[in-house]
Design a protein around this motif. Sequence first.
Motif, PDB file in Angstrom:
ATOM      1  N   THR A  88       0.840  -1.199   0.000  1.00 29.46           N
ATOM      2  CA  THR A  88       0.000   0.000   0.000  1.00 29.46           C
ATOM      3  C   THR A  88       0.877   1.252   0.000  1.00 29.46           C
ATOM      4  OG1 THR A  88      -1.675  -1.220   1.242  1.00 29.46           O
ATOM      5  CG2 THR A  88      -1.859   1.182   1.231  1.00 29.46           C
ATOM      6  N   ASP A 193      -0.449  -5.237  -9.344  1.00 28.68           N
ATOM      7  CA  ASP A 193      -0.478  -5.672  -7.954  1.00 28.68           C
ATOM      8  C   ASP A 193      -0.240  -7.183  -7.933  1.00 28.68           C
ATOM      9  OD1 ASP A 193      -1.084  -6.593  -5.454  1.00 28.68           O
ATOM     10  OD2 ASP A 193      -2.919  -5.430  -5.221  1.00 28.68           O
ATOM     11  N   SER A 216       4.351  -8.306  -1.554  1.00 34.71           N
ATOM     12  CA  SER A 216       4.533  -8.196  -0.100  1.00 34.71           C
ATOM     13  C   SER A 216       5.026  -9.526   0.445  1.00 34.71           C
ATOM     14  CB  SER A 216       3.197  -7.867   0.562  1.00 34.71           C
ATOM     15  OG  SER A 216       3.111  -6.513   0.865  1.00 34.71           O
ATOM     16  N   TYR A 218       5.128 -10.841   3.325  1.00 32.68           N
ATOM     17  CA  TYR A 218       4.380 -11.599   4.352  1.00 32.68           C
ATOM     18  C   TYR A 218       3.304 -12.489   3.742  1.00 32.68           C
ATOM     19  CZ  TYR A 218       0.422  -8.258   4.301  1.00 32.68           C
ATOM     20  OH  TYR A 218      -0.663  -7.488   3.933  1.00 32.68           O
TER      21      TYR A 218
HETATM   22  C1  LIG Z   1      -4.033  -8.329  -3.601  1.00 31.45           C
HETATM   23  C2  LIG Z   1      -3.514  -7.455  -2.510  1.00 31.45           C
HETATM   24  N1  LIG Z   1      -2.988  -6.274  -2.827  1.00 31.45           N
HETATM   25  C3  LIG Z   1      -2.492  -5.439  -1.905  1.00 31.45           C
HETATM   26  C4  LIG Z   1      -2.519  -5.774  -0.567  1.00 31.45           C
HETATM   27  C5  LIG Z   1      -1.948  -4.817   0.430  1.00 31.45           C
HETATM   28  O1  LIG Z   1      -0.701  -5.284   0.827  1.00 31.45           O
HETATM   29  P1  LIG Z   1       0.068  -4.575   2.030  1.00 31.45           P
HETATM   30  O2  LIG Z   1      -0.536  -5.097   3.285  1.00 31.45           O
HETATM   31  O3  LIG Z   1       1.503  -4.994   1.863  1.00 31.45           O
HETATM   32  O4  LIG Z   1      -0.119  -3.118   1.884  1.00 31.45           O
HETATM   33  C6  LIG Z   1      -3.065  -6.997  -0.180  1.00 31.45           C
HETATM   34  C7  LIG Z   1      -3.152  -7.354   1.242  1.00 31.45           C
HETATM   35  O5  LIG Z   1      -3.978  -8.128   1.655  1.00 31.45           O
HETATM   36  C8  LIG Z   1      -3.573  -7.862  -1.176  1.00 31.45           C
HETATM   37  O6  LIG Z   1      -4.097  -9.046  -0.881  1.00 31.45           O
END
Ligand SMILES: Cc1ncc(COP(=O)(O)O)c(C=O)c1O
Length: 406
Positions: A88, A193, A216, A218
């Motif tokens: 994000t 994304d 990400s 995690y």
């Molecule tokens: C498809 C997708 N995009 C973006 C995000 C946001 O990721 P972050 O928590 O690293 O901001 C998530 C988090 O659940 C996600 O599943």
Amino acid sequence: MGFDVERVRAAYPALAEGFVHFDGAAGTLVAGPVADAITATLRSAVGNRTTVFEAGRRAGAIVATAREAVADLVGGDPAGVVFGSSATALTYLVARTLSTTWNERDEVVVSRLDHDANVRPWVQAAERAGATVRWAEFDAATGELSTGQYADLVNPQTRVVAVTAASNAIGTRPDVAAIAKIAHAHGALVYVDGVHATAHVPTNVAELGADFYVTSAYKWSGPHLAACVAAPATWELMTPDKLMPAPDTVPDRFEFGTLSFELLSGITAAVDHLASLDPGDAPTRRERVLASMSSAHAYTSGVFEALVTGLRAINGVTVMAAPPGRCPTVSFRVDAEAPAATATALGDQGICVYSGDYYAYEYFQSTGLRDSGGGVRASVYHYNTAAEVDRLLEAVENRAKGEDNQ
Ligand SMILES: Cc1ncc(COP(=O)(O)O)c(C=O)c1O
């Protein structure tokens, strides 16, 4: 040799606690070597980055090594890997930076299938610049995001097309490469994304046609840290706000303050761990990552199919759109109750699933389900087993029958 799930499970210490984790889409468990690497960095002499003493050189090496690891995971250039606290935060950074040159003649394209992290930063940046936002719609019945609509949505005024590599609600994998082709034909940048997709399928940013690809750690056995990958030449064209003494070079000028060296060590360990899921002995880590992700995907697809088939067979359960070839993530509802009640009841039995809109805000707004609680989400990761699917199905069936199995 098949996918050895018991060997893989042994690498996740937290599984010993006995919970059943279908919550990987919200964050997977951390692999043991990741926790070890983070601890080892915290317990050793690691200074801030400098070459004038050993502890500082270690910090520099940790950053460089982590850039190489992410590049191996997604097929990018290490010199184009920018780290940030979350996908994000990185998307806001890119949207804010790119939009400084937009005006009211410019346009951006976002999709209603996306997590809000790849929607709102673009919408808000466009609003500030007076630019127009165009929306790609998904088909509610099939869960697909048709490529064809992009021919109408994209034009020479389009600056950015933001699209997900996979929906975190229903797993749909849009044809990003085809969408990118349309975007590039009009000179638009493509921001992908990859937060959900990276965990489940082999990734090649060049094949996707992604100018930016955000992921990400995690969501793929690593720590809470994210990376945005682009060609160094693309970053070079951008000028973020930054401190005067901070580096002007790429990728460093997009990273604010001191990076988390311990979490970066964890990122490298996570990619090494993913590369080891398949016991093959390909010479490069990139090849081992691709082989491992393919073999993990083949395994999870089988487990996932049993889950979806089982859910569909339960009276009183509605499974949301199930696009073919998707990532192993499904949303459903026990018709008789709110999604939060189902998730809470399963949680009480040690089965971890999510409920709500999981920030797939536009998806649940469009389906009209958001106001009544969204959905229940179960996502299969490579440590899940067929026996765990049976446990989940039995628990869901009991909810649907109005019984509880406690
Ligand atoms: C498809 C997708 N995009 C973006 C995000 C946001 O990721 P972050 O928590 O690293 O901001 C998530 C988090 O659940 C996600 O599943």
